[in-house]
Design an enzyme around this catalytic site. Sequence first.
Site, mmCIF file in Angstrom:
data_model
loop_
_atom_site.group_PDB
_atom_site.id
_atom_site.type_symbol
_atom_site.label_atom_id
_atom_site.label_comp_id
_atom_site.label_asym_id
_atom_site.label_seq_id
_atom_site.Cartn_x
_atom_site.Cartn_y
_atom_site.Cartn_z
ATOM 1 N N THR A 32 29.328 42.370 16.793
ATOM 2 C CA THR A 32 29.618 41.116 16.074
ATOM 3 C C THR A 32 28.309 40.527 15.547
ATOM 4 O OG1 THR A 32 31.471 40.800 17.561
ATOM 5 C CG2 THR A 32 30.698 38.845 16.413
ATOM 6 N N SER A 34 25.849 38.885 12.011
ATOM 7 C CA SER A 34 25.494 39.208 10.625
ATOM 8 C C SER A 34 24.743 40.534 10.510
ATOM 9 C CB SER A 34 24.668 38.073 10.018
ATOM 10 O OG SER A 34 23.485 37.852 10.765
ATOM 11 N N THR A 35 24.045 40.972 11.550
ATOM 12 C CA THR A 35 23.312 42.244 11.482
ATOM 13 C C THR A 35 24.276 43.416 11.720
ATOM 14 O OG1 THR A 35 21.527 40.992 12.525
ATOM 15 C CG2 THR A 35 21.131 43.331 12.162
ATOM 16 N N GLY A 88 24.511 43.581 17.666
ATOM 17 C CA GLY A 88 23.376 42.693 17.455
ATOM 18 C C GLY A 88 22.915 42.059 18.760
ATOM 19 N N ALA A 89 21.940 41.176 18.659
ATOM 20 C CA ALA A 89 21.445 40.457 19.841
ATOM 21 C C ALA A 89 20.842 39.137 19.389
ATOM 22 C CB ALA A 89 20.389 41.289 20.563
ATOM 23 N N GLY A 100 25.750 36.710 22.725
ATOM 24 C CA GLY A 100 26.795 35.703 22.896
ATOM 25 C C GLY A 100 26.707 34.544 21.936
ATOM 26 N N GLY A 101 25.745 34.627 20.965
ATOM 27 C CA GLY A 101 25.655 33.574 19.949
ATOM 28 C C GLY A 101 26.935 33.466 19.134
ATOM 29 N N GLU A 108 32.058 42.330 23.762
ATOM 30 C CA GLU A 108 30.888 43.153 23.415
ATOM 31 C C GLU A 108 30.404 43.913 24.646
ATOM 32 O OE1 GLU A 108 28.961 40.419 19.833
ATOM 33 O OE2 GLU A 108 28.302 40.124 21.875
ATOM 34 N N LYS A 126 13.936 38.414 16.761
ATOM 35 C CA LYS A 126 14.692 38.493 18.015
ATOM 36 C C LYS A 126 13.859 39.038 19.186
ATOM 37 C CE LYS A 126 18.517 37.320 15.869
ATOM 38 N NZ LYS A 126 19.616 38.221 15.629
#
Length: 227
Positions: A32, A34-35, A88-89, A100-101, A108, A126
Site C-alpha cells: 500500500t 504511493s511508492t 512501502g515503508a 502503517g502510515g 501488510e 525514509k
Amino acid sequence: MKSTGGSDAEKRAAGESAAEAVEDGAVVGLGTGSTAAHAIRAIGRKVDSGLDARGIPTSFQSRELAKEAGMPLTTLDETDAVDLAIDGADQFSGPHLVKGGGAAHAREKIVDAAADRLLVVADPSKEAERLDHPVPVEVLPDARTTVAAEIRALGGSPTLRSAERKDGPVVTDNGNLVLDCDFGEIPNPAELATDLAALPGAVEHGLFVGMADEIHVGREDGVEVEE
Ligand code: ABF
C-alpha cells in the site's frame, strides 16, 4: 492517494525497480502507499505484455489499483505460496521497518510475512540510522483507552489518528482504530515489538522487525538496492 517524503520520480524509480523482480508464474503481495502504487502499475504493464502473475492486495487501495492495472488477483486462502511481496515503508533502518502510515499494516504484515521475499520500495527520506518514527498500533475500538494506557506505561505517547477529510477517527479496512505511538528513538525494535504484540486489544503494530530482504531506494539518478 496520500504521498509522503521524497519526490514522485524517486518513488517511481523504486517501484519500477522492484517490479522487475516479478517473474512468470509469480504470486505477488501488493503493498500500500504511493511508492508501492508505482510497483503495482509497473507489474500491470508487464501483465499487459503477457506476464502470468497474480497479486494479493494488502488494502482496499491496492486492490482497486491492481484491478485498474488489469492484474489478476488471488488470496492467501487460494494459494500455497507467495513468491514475493513489494511494499512501502514510513521508515527503515537496515532490515527493520516502521509501517502503517496508510493504516494497512495489519494486512501488510500478514502478506509480507507469508512471502518468500519482501522487497521494500522507498525514497531516500525514509532511511534512518535508528528508527524513531511513531509506531502505528491498530486497536479494537473497545480497547483504545486501555491500550493507550499500556503504551504510556511502556514510555510511549499515543495519539488517536483522526481522518483528514471528515470529523472522527481513521477506521481501518478491518473496522478498527489506529494509535500513533511516539517512543522517540527505538534502540531495540525487537523488544518493543514483543511488548506491543502482548497488549490485549492491540490487533497489530507497525514494527516489521528484520523483515526486509531487499530495499529498493529510488533516487533521481537511479536505484540503490540494499540487501
Ligand atoms: C504503506 O504505505 C505503509 O505501511 C507505509 O506506511 C506507507 C508508505 O507510503 P508511501 O510510499 O506513500 O510513502 O506501505
